[in-house]
Design a protein around this motif. Sequence first.
Motif, PDB file in Angstrom:
ATOM      1  N   ARG A  58      38.867 -85.834  18.935  1.00  0.00           N
ATOM      2  CA  ARG A  58      40.108 -86.569  19.190  1.00  0.00           C
ATOM      3  C   ARG A  58      39.821 -87.816  20.041  1.00  0.00           C
ATOM      4  O   ARG A  58      40.152 -87.875  21.232  1.00  0.00           O
ATOM      5  CB  ARG A  58      41.102 -85.679  19.923  1.00  0.00           C
ATOM      6  N   ARG A  85      45.753 -92.190  20.803  1.00  0.00           N
ATOM      7  CA  ARG A  85      44.711 -91.643  19.942  1.00  0.00           C
ATOM      8  C   ARG A  85      44.389 -92.638  18.829  1.00  0.00           C
ATOM      9  O   ARG A  85      45.294 -93.255  18.250  1.00  0.00           O
ATOM     10  CB  ARG A  85      45.146 -90.299  19.352  1.00  0.00           C
ATOM     11  N   ARG A  97      39.688 -89.699  14.292  1.00  0.00           N
ATOM     12  CA  ARG A  97      39.665 -88.238  14.328  1.00  0.00           C
ATOM     13  C   ARG A  97      38.744 -87.696  13.229  1.00  0.00           C
ATOM     14  O   ARG A  97      38.655 -88.237  12.132  1.00  0.00           O
ATOM     15  CB  ARG A  97      41.082 -87.707  14.113  1.00  0.00           C
TER      16      ARG A  97
END
Length: 390
Positions: free
Chosen positions: A193, A204, A208
Amino acid sequence: MTRSIIIVLDSVGIGEMPDAGNYGDVGSHTLRNIARHVGGLELPNLARLGLGNIEEIPGIPPQAQPMGNYGKMAEVSLGKDTTSGHWEIAGVILKRALPTFPQGFPPEFIQRYERAIGRGVIGNEVASGTEIIQRLGEEHMRTGKPIVYTSADSVFQVAAHENVVPLPELMRYCQLAREMLTAELQVGRVIARPFSGQAGQFYRTSNRHDFALQPPGKTLLDCIVDRGLAVNAVGKIHDIYAGRGITDFIATKNNMEGVDKTLDYMATTGSGLIMTNLVDFDMVYGHRNDAPGYAGALQDFDRRLPELLARLRSDDLLIITADHGCDPTLPGTDHTREYVPLLVYGQTIKSGLNLGLRSTFADLGATVAEFLGTEPLAVGTSFWPKIRKN
């Protein structure tokens, strides 16, 4: 040139299963509860396929003659997570729930993990990914210690700022975790993450990556590839199946990009399977208890649905379903143990049929296997004979 397109609306459940009480999910009904919360859902295109014929949902009237065939499916696998739901769709049923860690991971494991990566970690708790980086992001940047956390799902997540822990290093940390999490600690996914930004404004990034378990049995995707057909994966499908049984894939940043990439594959794929996961319903709205946002995302998908229908070839089989629920109107932010909708459409199949309550998600996979002419799956009952025109 036969093709099937499966679109998984991640977490769009359609009512609690009989064992929902075992999971703390009594009263869950993702679609109906969202509709009640916002004063009715406007999903005219999904309604035309038969969504309102499955269950009473405010704002989605049943159709006298739906374009598609409709029903709902029960999950046999124990759990209510992304991995078990997708695996069951593809014909693999888990008889033991993947482990979860509501108190965090055992201290002795965390100590071994710290030694393996060569630095300490912070966190080791159940948390929202967006919340924990705001709360612990500054400490992470000051100390260089990655943030470890989990959720109600079977996951081990490692968050790190891209300027503190370079992406290749973060991926190495996650690969080590994947190798170390065995036996009773064997979670469904280890998730990298990465995040960026400044204190108070961390966010974020799109980098990922999921390190998933290999499915413990042969899947629909394996069967299709064995027959020499294409399997093109959109979104996190590649990660969920650990890359197995997939001939091409593309990651996506959001639902609308997922629709775009599905349309791209529909323009180029000759035969086989296109399988798409649209994760925003779950990740962006369900887990954050954002019912209005969830409703808006459903309406956004509904507006794009005519594009998908227009791109279908005459012999294509389109199936729209989900993998579990995530009712944003209930207390907590966990997935919910629910039935999932089943909508099936094709220009040359029957329409308006009630496919009823399917006893397992694997009925979907069994149907696609028969439609594409692969070997039968180990589990599931095909409804292809019911919908095909003689």
